[in-house]
Design an enzyme around this catalytic site. Structure first.
Site, mmCIF file in Angstrom:
data_model
loop_
_atom_site.group_PDB
_atom_site.id
_atom_site.type_symbol
_atom_site.label_atom_id
_atom_site.label_comp_id
_atom_site.label_asym_id
_atom_site.label_seq_id
_atom_site.Cartn_x
_atom_site.Cartn_y
_atom_site.Cartn_z
ATOM 1 N N ARG A 28 14.344 12.083 68.157
ATOM 2 C CA ARG A 28 13.539 11.421 69.169
ATOM 3 C C ARG A 28 14.396 10.376 69.885
ATOM 4 O O ARG A 28 15.135 9.620 69.238
ATOM 5 C CB ARG A 28 12.332 10.711 68.543
ATOM 6 N N GLY A 37 15.833 14.600 55.479
ATOM 7 C CA GLY A 37 14.671 15.427 55.137
ATOM 8 C C GLY A 37 15.050 16.890 55.297
ATOM 9 O O GLY A 37 16.218 17.258 55.169
ATOM 10 N N ARG A 38 14.032 17.707 55.600
ATOM 11 C CA ARG A 38 14.286 19.151 55.738
ATOM 12 C C ARG A 38 15.371 19.445 56.771
ATOM 13 O O ARG A 38 16.288 20.227 56.513
ATOM 14 C CB ARG A 38 13.019 19.856 56.224
ATOM 15 N N ILE A 39 15.236 18.833 57.961
ATOM 16 C CA ILE A 39 16.182 19.164 59.035
ATOM 17 C C ILE A 39 17.564 18.601 58.713
ATOM 18 O O ILE A 39 18.577 19.293 58.864
ATOM 19 C CB ILE A 39 15.650 18.677 60.411
ATOM 20 N N GLU A 62 11.492 10.263 77.971
ATOM 21 C CA GLU A 62 11.322 11.663 78.293
ATOM 22 C C GLU A 62 9.965 11.945 78.957
ATOM 23 O O GLU A 62 8.969 11.380 78.502
ATOM 24 C CB GLU A 62 11.391 12.350 76.935
ATOM 25 N N THR A 122 18.864 15.075 68.084
ATOM 26 C CA THR A 122 17.885 16.140 68.325
ATOM 27 C C THR A 122 16.525 15.724 67.750
ATOM 28 O O THR A 122 15.641 16.567 67.577
ATOM 29 C CB THR A 122 18.318 17.474 67.659
ATOM 30 N N ARG A 162 15.973 6.822 53.196
ATOM 31 C CA ARG A 162 15.280 5.777 52.431
ATOM 32 C C ARG A 162 15.661 5.842 50.963
ATOM 33 O O ARG A 162 15.820 4.843 50.300
ATOM 34 C CB ARG A 162 13.767 5.891 52.604
ATOM 35 N N HIS A 203 15.032 18.794 75.537
ATOM 36 C CA HIS A 203 14.175 18.865 74.332
ATOM 37 C C HIS A 203 13.889 20.330 73.962
ATOM 38 O O HIS A 203 12.733 20.765 73.976
ATOM 39 C CB HIS A 203 12.866 18.092 74.553
HETATM 40 C C1 8YV Z 1 8.591 20.628 69.680
HETATM 41 C C2 8YV Z 1 9.458 18.528 68.444
HETATM 42 O O1 8YV Z 1 9.094 21.286 70.794
HETATM 43 O O2 8YV Z 1 8.118 19.397 66.733
HETATM 44 C C3 8YV Z 1 8.638 18.428 67.221
HETATM 45 O O3 8YV Z 1 8.514 17.304 66.705
HETATM 46 O O4 8YV Z 1 9.997 17.594 68.858
HETATM 47 C C4 8YV Z 1 9.692 19.760 69.216
HETATM 48 O O5 8YV Z 1 10.714 20.457 68.595
HETATM 49 C C5 8YV Z 1 7.349 19.931 70.053
HETATM 50 O O6 8YV Z 1 6.849 19.152 69.032
HETATM 51 C C6 8YV Z 1 6.259 20.844 70.492
HETATM 52 O O7 8YV Z 1 5.047 20.112 70.523
#
Ligand code: 8YV
Length: 341
Positions: free
Chosen positions: A256, A172-174, A285, A254, A194, A303
């Site tokens: 989940r 995706g974007r990231i 976490e 980075t 996918r 995180h």
């Molecule tokens: C954020 C993240 O720090 O945006 C996300 O999905 O995992 C993090 O990068 C977090 O969501 C802040 O609520």
């Protein structure tokens, strides 16, 4: 000051008042100030995470709840929400802390803040690749602790990054932002998704698509995770799949923690089944498995991939825009619907 807004026309009851917006954590000052101007905003100035009872009280009173990943907005909580709750405008990209289907069934919209943390998360991913492959934390610790007693040609040898294959799980974007950076570092881009990205993006990134994650895992030097955590991706990197990685491979997460079977990963790392891991997220976490802390070949972060001053302000802006659009009776730009997950 901003004019008082009406709640959306779609809500049948038209009330000329500012909506009550309950924000569960401390946000950047400028975001909070704007929220106070625009909404009847209840802020959390102490930043103390909300207890279950506090959250229950919030969903009974708020028109809009603005939670973060530290709040569990599950079906049970949503079932106890008052009829006035119409929008959950989450601060963050991931929505795995919210039962989106339960919210949708009660006609509560859910929004997130995608796009504005893409580049920061991609930067951190590349940093973790470099840090693990080149043993940067280890080296820094040697100097910091006064242990640098002399150079040697065979000491502190890492692994070259240039010319290696990076397998991106979730394009995706990231994932694409990581691919762009990684390409500039001389990495060959592979990905599992996918569906394949558009031919234009595939060409730009010179990216190779694998419909089989197993096939890709077995062939990569580095694997980095960039898919959301959903029921379908829970333990996507299972014990069986992790065993497919080559002994010199490095895993970066980075996204989940729940996407990786963490116990299996620890086992494989301890046995030298892979060379190392860079983890910014953990399965349970904020608890971190003590066995992970003992491993020499891991770099662990709390995180913080999206943690920049700029992204937090942009994320807050997005929350505000989502709430404002909803107030004006329009569909918020970052609405998340169950079918998307
Ligand atoms: C954020 C993240 O720090 O945006 C996300 O999905 O995992 C993090 O990068 C977090 O969501 C802040 O609520």
């Amino acid at each position: 000051t901003a004019p008082h807004r009406k709640v959306p026309v779609t809500d049948s009851v038209m009330v000329a008042r500012k909506p009550k917006v309950i924000v569960t954590r401390k946000l950047p000052d400028q975001v909070e100030t704007r929220m106070r101007e625009l909404f009847d905003a209840e802020l959390n100035l102490s930043d103390e995470p909300m207890s279950r009872d506090a959250l229950l009280d919030a969903v009974k009173r708020a028109d809009v709840l603005a939670p973060t990943i530290t709040d569990r907005i599950d079906a049970d909580l949503i079932a106890q929400a008052g009829p006035q709750l119409k929008l959950i405008a989450s601060f963050g990209a991931g929505v795995d802390h919210i039962d989106v289907a339960a919210a949708s069934a009660r006609n509560i919209s859910v929004t997130n803040t995608p796009g504005v943390l893409t580049e920061d998360t991609a930067d951190m991913t590349l940093a973790l690749i470099m840090v693990v492959a080149r043993r940067i934390v280890e080296g820094a610790n040697v100097v910091q602790s006064g242990g640098f007693t002399g150079w040697s040609p065979t000491w502190m040898l890492g692994r070259r990054v240039t010319g290696k294959r990076l397998g991106i799980v979730g394009m995706g974007r990231i994932g694409q932002a990581v691919a762009r950076r990684a390409k500039a570092f001389g990495l060959q881009i592979h990905y599992h998704n996918r569906k394949p990205v558009s031919p234009r993006i595939a060409e730009e990134l010179d990216a190779t698509y694998w419909d089989s994650l197993d096939q890709m895992m077995a062939r990569m030097d580095l694997v980095s995770i960039h898919c959301p955590h959903t029921p379908a991706t829970f333990h996507l990197l299972s014990a069986r799949r992790l065993k497919l990685l080559q002994p010199h491979a490095i895993l970066i997460n980075t996204a989940r923690g729940e996407i990786v079977d963490e116990d299996a990963l620890i086992d494989i790392l301890a046995k030298g089944g892979i060379a190392g891991a860079g983890l910014d997220v953990f399965e349970h976490e904020p608890a971190v498995n003590p066995k992970l802390l003992k491993l020499p070949n891991v770099v662990l972060l709390p995180h913080m991939s999206s943690a920049t001053v700029e992204s937090r302000v942009d994320m807050g802006e997005k929350v505000i825009i989502n709430i404002r659009t909803w107030m004006d009776g329009h569909r918020p730009p970052d609405r998340v619907i169950p079918a998307m997950l």
